[in-house]
Motif scaffolding. Structure first.
Motif, short mmCIF file in Angstrom:
data_model
loop_
_atom_site.label_atom_id
_atom_site.label_comp_id
_atom_site.label_asym_id
_atom_site.label_seq_id
_atom_site.Cartn_x
_atom_site.Cartn_y
_atom_site.Cartn_z
N ALA A 230 1.04 0.73 -19.94
CA ALA A 230 0.04 -0.33 -20.16
C ALA A 230 -0.18 -1.17 -18.91
O ALA A 230 -1.06 -2.04 -18.91
CB ALA A 230 0.47 -1.21 -21.32
N SER A 231 0.60 -0.94 -17.85
CA SER A 231 0.44 -1.75 -16.64
C SER A 231 -0.84 -1.37 -15.90
O SER A 231 -1.38 -0.28 -16.08
CB SER A 231 1.67 -1.59 -15.74
N PRO A 232 -1.35 -2.26 -15.07
CA PRO A 232 -2.65 -2.02 -14.40
C PRO A 232 -2.64 -0.77 -13.53
O PRO A 232 -1.63 -0.42 -12.91
CB PRO A 232 -2.83 -3.28 -13.54
N MET A 233 -3.79 -0.11 -13.48
CA MET A 233 -3.94 1.08 -12.65
C MET A 233 -4.09 0.67 -11.18
O MET A 233 -4.86 -0.22 -10.84
CB MET A 233 -5.17 1.88 -13.08
N ILE A 234 -3.32 1.32 -10.31
CA ILE A 234 -3.41 1.09 -8.87
C ILE A 234 -4.27 2.15 -8.21
O ILE A 234 -5.24 1.85 -7.51
CB ILE A 234 -2.00 1.07 -8.23
N LEU B 115 -1.35 6.50 -10.80
CA LEU B 115 -0.28 5.56 -10.51
C LEU B 115 -0.62 4.16 -11.02
O LEU B 115 -1.63 3.58 -10.64
CB LEU B 115 -0.02 5.50 -9.01
N ARG B 116 0.26 3.64 -11.88
CA ARG B 116 0.10 2.29 -12.40
C ARG B 116 1.04 1.33 -11.68
O ARG B 116 1.92 1.75 -10.93
CB ARG B 116 0.35 2.29 -13.91
N MET B 117 0.86 0.07 -11.91
CA MET B 117 1.64 -0.95 -11.21
C MET B 117 3.14 -0.67 -11.28
O MET B 117 3.86 -0.78 -10.29
CB MET B 117 1.33 -2.34 -11.79
N LEU B 118 3.62 -0.31 -12.47
CA LEU B 118 5.06 -0.12 -12.65
C LEU B 118 5.52 1.27 -12.22
O LEU B 118 6.71 1.59 -12.35
CB LEU B 118 5.45 -0.41 -14.10
#
Length: 387
Positions: free
Chosen positions: A194-198, A202-205
């Motif tokens: 659920a963390s933001p997409m970078i 790949l997500r933030m976490l």
């Protein structure tokens, strides 16, 4: 009897987003002092210093080894600088090893670090390429690894959940490491997804931080190592291999350089079955999915089996082959010291000094580093048994 080389002392700094309490030389001094104290030595016992640093853009000065020479204890001693980008920490450790293995010196201090809070990291990573044929395609580390990850996922059906399992495992391990930068209590697979997409997928976490910190190790010749340290971490094999960047048939999802580096280090160490003979690994997973890719290239599982390996629980603390018990690069990334921290953490496990994240029965450990456009790779094998 073979001369042999061993790690007999390790020093790390507390890592953070911004160590406002310390300058770059002060971080170097902090790590070097702790390594010497751990080895029970003073700087007078050191014959030479090998100093590692990232490209000058990250330090903000030319020749940072001169700025930090006194802090590293290199007054009146030979000082050798190494700078190989993301692999610099590992290259520094390998360089110190060869300084002793060659017979030139008996005791060498290796030290490296970075203060990334004062550095335009992604700008540097995006403008380091050739201005004519490369810079138009430069996309910084996250997007480059996102391309690698998508290629790997497409070939083997790796899922985002498997990547998130790596992130959860390593970030929970970091809670046990007093030197780790990022500590996220209560992290779950659902929170990672659920963390933001970078940069998709790949997500933030899934992504490492930029950290301030330093690391140091003391390498000693065999006879002195046995006298000075009750349980030295013997260096059994090292290797550094690079491949090209943009050759036409490069498969970004298959790290040929790492496969060759591992094969060379295994041959030197007498390892024929790494999945069984390696008891712990510290790999440079700046992004969660990379741990799966590196696990395959290192022979811990079959190609395409990285996702199943993490699902099996084998890579957990207490599993068959713990990977990144320290929390890994996902939790701390100084760039300059990151790859040496892999070596240092592997050595601590061999020496039985890893504290709360100590794993049982570690007699042989592997440390890995990568850099550049994911084409530089290093491997060091450490053992409780003298070669």
């Amino acid at each position: 009897m073979a001369r042999g080389v061993a790690v007999i002392g390790v020093g790390q700094t507390r890592c953070a987003e911004d160590r406002t309490d310390a300058s770059y030389p002060e971080l170097i001094r902090e790590a070097a002092t702790r390594a010497l104290e751990d080895a029970g030595l003073t700087i007078q016992d050191v014959d030479a210093v090998v100093f590692g640093s990232s490209p000058e853009l990250f330090e903000g000065v030319n020749h940072p080894e001169k700025w930090c020479a006194e802090a590293a204890g290199a007054w009146g001693k030979p000082l050798f600088r190494i700078h190989t980008g993301g692999t610099v920490g590992a290259s520094t450790g390998i360089g110190a090893y060869y300084h002793v293995a060659s017979g030139l010196f008996d005791t060498v201090l290796a030290v490296t670090g970075d203060k990334l809070s004062e550095s335009p990291v992604q700008l540097g990573l995006s403008t380091v390429y050739d201005p004519i044929v490369g810079r138009d395609f430069a996309c910084g580390a996250p997007s480059a690894v996102a391309l690698q990850t998508r290629r790997y996922m497409a070939e083997f059906g790796i899922t985002e959940r498997q990547g998130a399992m790596v992130a959860v495992k390593n970030r929970l391990n970091a809670l046990k490491n007093p030197y780790a930068h990022l500590k996220i209590p209560g992290i779950t697979i659902e929170k990672v997804l659920a963390s933001p997409m970078i940069s998709t997928p790949l997500r933030m976490l899934d992504v490492c931080p930029a950290s301030d910190g330093a690391c140091a190790m003391v390498f000693s010749s065999g006879e002195k190592a046995e006298k000075r340290c009750p349980r030295p971490a013997w260096v059994r094999g090292v290797s550094a291999v690079t491949e090209g960047v943009n050759y036409s048939y490069r498969d970004w999802g298959r790290p040929i350089a790492l496969e060759k580096a591992a094969a060379t280090a295994y041959r030197k160490a007498g390892i024929t079955d790494p999945a069984r003979q390696i008891h712990l690994a510290e790999v440079y997973e700046a992004f969660s999915y990379q741990e799966l890719i590196w696990s395959e290239a290192l022979g811990f599982c079959e190609r395409g089996g990285g996702g199943r390996l993490v699902e099996s629980g084998a890579t957990q603390i207490g599993g068959r082959l713990p990977i990144n018990a320290s929390g890994g690069v996902l939790s701390t990334n100084t760039i300059g010291a990151t790859a040496m921290m892999r070596q240092a953490e592997a050595a601590l496990q061999i020496m039985g000094k890893a504290g709360e994240h100590q794993c049982e029965g570690v007699k042989t450990a592997l440390a890995h580093g990568w850099g550049g456009a994911i084409q530089f790779h290093t491997v060091m094998i450490l053992s409780s048994e003298r070669p």
